[in-house]
Scaffold this motif. Structure first.
Motif, short mmCIF file in Angstrom:
data_model
loop_
_atom_site.label_atom_id
_atom_site.label_comp_id
_atom_site.label_asym_id
_atom_site.label_seq_id
_atom_site.Cartn_x
_atom_site.Cartn_y
_atom_site.Cartn_z
N PRO A 1 64.11 40.49 102.70
CA PRO A 1 64.34 40.58 101.75
C PRO A 1 63.36 42.37 101.27
O PRO A 1 63.97 42.46 100.43
N LEU B 1 66.00 44.73 99.23
CA LEU B 1 65.53 45.16 98.41
C LEU B 1 66.11 47.29 98.41
O LEU B 1 65.85 47.71 97.95
N TRP C 1 58.08 46.13 95.57
CA TRP C 1 58.50 46.26 96.86
C TRP C 1 56.79 44.88 97.13
O TRP C 1 56.83 44.72 97.80
N VAL D 1 57.64 41.72 96.89
CA VAL D 1 58.83 40.77 97.02
C VAL D 1 57.78 40.76 98.60
O VAL D 1 58.20 40.00 99.70
N SER E 1 57.68 36.96 101.05
CA SER E 1 58.45 36.62 102.40
C SER E 1 57.38 36.62 102.80
O SER E 1 57.68 35.84 104.06
#
Length: 486
Positions: free
Chosen positions: A270, A274, A299, A302, A306
Motif C-alpha cells: 500500500p 501510494l 503516509w 496508510v 497496513s
C-alpha cells in the motif's frame, strides 16, 4: 577558492527537484565533488544495478504474472498482449507522453518524438531481439497480420495528420476509439475461434507456468568450473535485489508461500502504491484519523493500517494456501509494473547524468538515451517472455504496446489539447526528425509483415539481424539530423 566551483555546482544540482528516487546530478556534483574519475565508474555500477533489477523484476515476477493471468482468464496470446502486456509496458510511457504534450516550449514535439522513437525501437530492435532469442517460431497468421496491419494503419493515419500540421478534436478522439475498436476486434476473433487460438497446448503451458517458478536466470549456471567464482559473485549481487522484490511483490505460487514475506507485502505494497500516485495525492497530505482535532500525514495513516493488518495476518494465518489466489497474481502484476516503470526511469536518469558528465550534445542524448530509456521496460519484459517460452505473447506485445502508447497515451493528450482550442485545430510543430521516425517505423512494420508472411508465418532468425541493422541506421540518421538542426 578552488572549492567554490564545486560548491556552486552542488548548489545548482540541488536547486531543482529530483526526477526519481536518486538525484544523480547531486551525487556527481556534491557527494563526489564533480570528479569524473569517480563519478563515471560509480554511475556505471549503478547503471548495471538498474539493469539487473529490471531483469529480475521482469523475468521472475512480471513474466510469470502475465502468463498465469492469461492462463487463469483463458486469454489468447494476442488478447493477453493487447490488454495485460500493453497496459503493463505502455501505461508509464503513455502518462509521460501525455505530460510532455501538455508542457510548454518544445515539450509537445518532444512528447511526439519520444512516442515515435520508442515505437521504432520496439518494432525494430525489440522484435529483432525476440527473433534472435526464440527464432524460428510460428505466429498465429490471423492475429499476427491483424496486429501489424492495425499498427501500420494507425501510424500511417497519424503520419498524414502530422503532415497536415494540425489536428482537430474529432481526429484525436478517433485515435483513442481506433484502439478501442482494435481491442474489441481481438476479443471478437477470440470468441469466434472458440478455443482455436487458445489451444490445449497453450493451456497446458499456462498450467505448467502456474506450478513451476519462472525465471530468466534458469539454465545460466550450467557453465564450466571457470565460471564458479563469477557465479558466486552474481549470487551475492542478486541477493539484495531478490530480497527487496520478495518484500514488495507477492509470490503467486503456493509452494513459495512464506509468512514473513506475505506480511511484508501487506505492509509495504500500500505504501508503494501510494508513492506511485504521489503526483496526484501528495504523501504528506493531512487527513483526520481517529482523533478529530489532529490531522495526520497520509503516509503515516496508510503505514499504521497496513502494519496492523500485516501483524494480524502474521498472528492468525499460519497455513500454506492450497492453491493460487487470483488476487495475489493481480497484485504481483501491478507491483511488477511499478518496479519496471520505476527502475526504467532510474535507468533513464542515470544514463542522462552520464551523458551530461561526458558532455554529450543534448540532441544526441534525446535521440539515444531518452528513446532507449523510455522503451527499456518493453525490451526487458518482451525478452523475458521470449526466454520463458512465450515468444508469441512477446511478439504480439511488441506491436500492441507501442500502438497503445500512440493511440491511447498520445491520443488522450491530443484530445485534451484539441478540446482546449475547440473548434479550432491544435497546431503541430513540424520537424524533419519526426518525419524520419515515421518513415523508419513504417518501414519496419511493412518489412516485418512481408517477411513473416513470406516465411509462412514463421519468424526467421535472419530478420532479427535485419531489424537491428535498420534501427542502427535509424539512430545514425536521427543523430545526424538532430546534430545539424539543433
Amino acid at each position: 577558492m578552488a572549492a567554490l566551483p564545486s560548491t556552486a555546482a552542488c548548489a545548482s544540482a540541488r536547486a531543482g527537484p529530483a526526477a526519481g528516487i536518486l538525484d544523480y546530478a547531486a551525487i556527481h556534483a556534491c557527494l563526489l565533488r564533480g570528479d569524473r574519475r569517480l563519478s563515471l565508474p560509480i554511475l556505471t555500477l549503478l547503471l548495471l544495478a538498474h539493469f539487473r533489477f529490471l531483469a529480475a523484476a521482469a523475468g521472475a515476477h512480471f513474466s510469470p504474472a502475465v502468463s498465469r493471468l492469461a492462463s487463469r482468464l483463458r486469454l489468447s496470446p494476442s488478447m493477453a498482449a493487447v490488454t495485460l502486456l500493453a497496459l503493463g509496458n505502455g501505461a508509464p510511457d503513455a502518462f509521460a507522453s501525455a505530460a510532455a504534450l501538455r508542457g510548454a516550449g518544445g515539450l509537445p514535439r518532444a512528447g511526439l518524438a519520444a512516442i515515435l522513437s520508442a515505437g521504432a525501437f520496439v518494432s525494430a530492435f525489440v522484435v529483432g531481439a525476440v527473433a534472435l532469442i526464440a527464432a524460428p517460431f510460428a505466429v498465429p497468421p490471423a492475429s499476427f497480420a491483424r496486429d501489424v496491419f492495425f499498427y501500420l494503419v494507425a501510424a500511417s493515419a497519424l503520419f498524414c495528420v502530422y503532415l497536415s500540421a494540425e489536428i482537430f478534436l474529432w481526429q484525436a478522439v478517433g485515435l483513442v476509439l481506433f484502439y478501442v475498436f482494435f481491442v474489441g476486434l481481438v476479443f471478437y476473433m477470440d470468441l469466434g475461434a472458440a478455443g482455436k487460438l487458445v489451444s490445449s497446448a497453450e493451456l497446458e503451458m499456462g498450467r505448467a507456468a502456474m506450478d513451476l517458478p519462472v525465471s530468466v536466470e534458469h539454465g545460466k549456471q550450467r557453465a564450466a568450473t571457470i565460471w564458479t567464482v563469477l557465479t558466486k559473485v552474481t549470487r551475492v549481487w542478486d541477493w539484495p535485489v531478490t530480497f527487496l522484490l520478495k518484500l514488495t511483490i507477492p509470490s503467486t505460487l503456493p509452494s513459495e508461500w512464506n509468512r514473513f514475506y506475505v506480511c511484508a507485502n501487506i505492509c509495504l505494497c500500500p505504501l508503494i502504491l501510494l508513492y506511485s500516485f504521489s503526483s496526484f495525492i501528495p504523501l504528506d497530505s493531512r487527513i483526520v484519523f481517529l482523533f478529530p482535532q489532529i490531522r495526520f500525514p497520509l503516509w503515516s495513516v496508510v503505514l499504521l493500517v497496513s502494519f496492523c493488518l500485516a501483524l494480524s495476518h502474521f498472528r492468525f494465518e499460519k497455513e500454506t494456501p492450497e492453491r493460487e489466489n487470483i488476487a495475489s497474481t493481480l497484485i504481483s502484476f501491478v507491483m511488477s509494473v511499478f518496479w519496471i516503470s520505476t527502475m526504467a526511469g532510474e535507468l533513464l536518469n542515470c544514463l542522462a547524468a552520464i551523458g551530461v558528465i561526458m558532455d554529450l550534445p543534448p540532441a544526441i542524448l534525446g535521440m539515444t538515451v531518452l528513446a532507449w530509456g523510455n522503451s527499456i521496460g518493453d525490451l526487458v519484459a518482451d525478452v523475458a517472455l521470449a526466454k520463458n517460452g512465450q515468444p508469441t505473447i512477446a511478439i504480439a506485445g511488441c506491436f500492441a504496446g507501442p500502438m497503445f502508447n500512440m493511440l491511447v497515451g498520445l491520443g488522450t493528450a491530443l484530445v485534451m489539447q484539441t478540446a482546449r482550442v475547440y473548434p479550432k485545430a491544435f497546431v503541430l510543430e513540424f520537424h524533419v526528425g519526426i518525419v524520419v521516425a515515421f518513415v523508419f517505423l513504417l518501414l519496419s512494420l511493412m518489412g516485418t509483415l512481408f517477411v513473416v508472411t513470406w516465411a509462412r508465418f514463421r519468424v526467421p532468425r535472419f530478420w532479427g539481424y535485419c531489424l537491428m541493422g535498420l534501427y542502427v541506421l535509424f539512430t545514425i540518421v536521427s543523430i545526424a539530423i538532430a546534430s545539424s538542426s539543433g
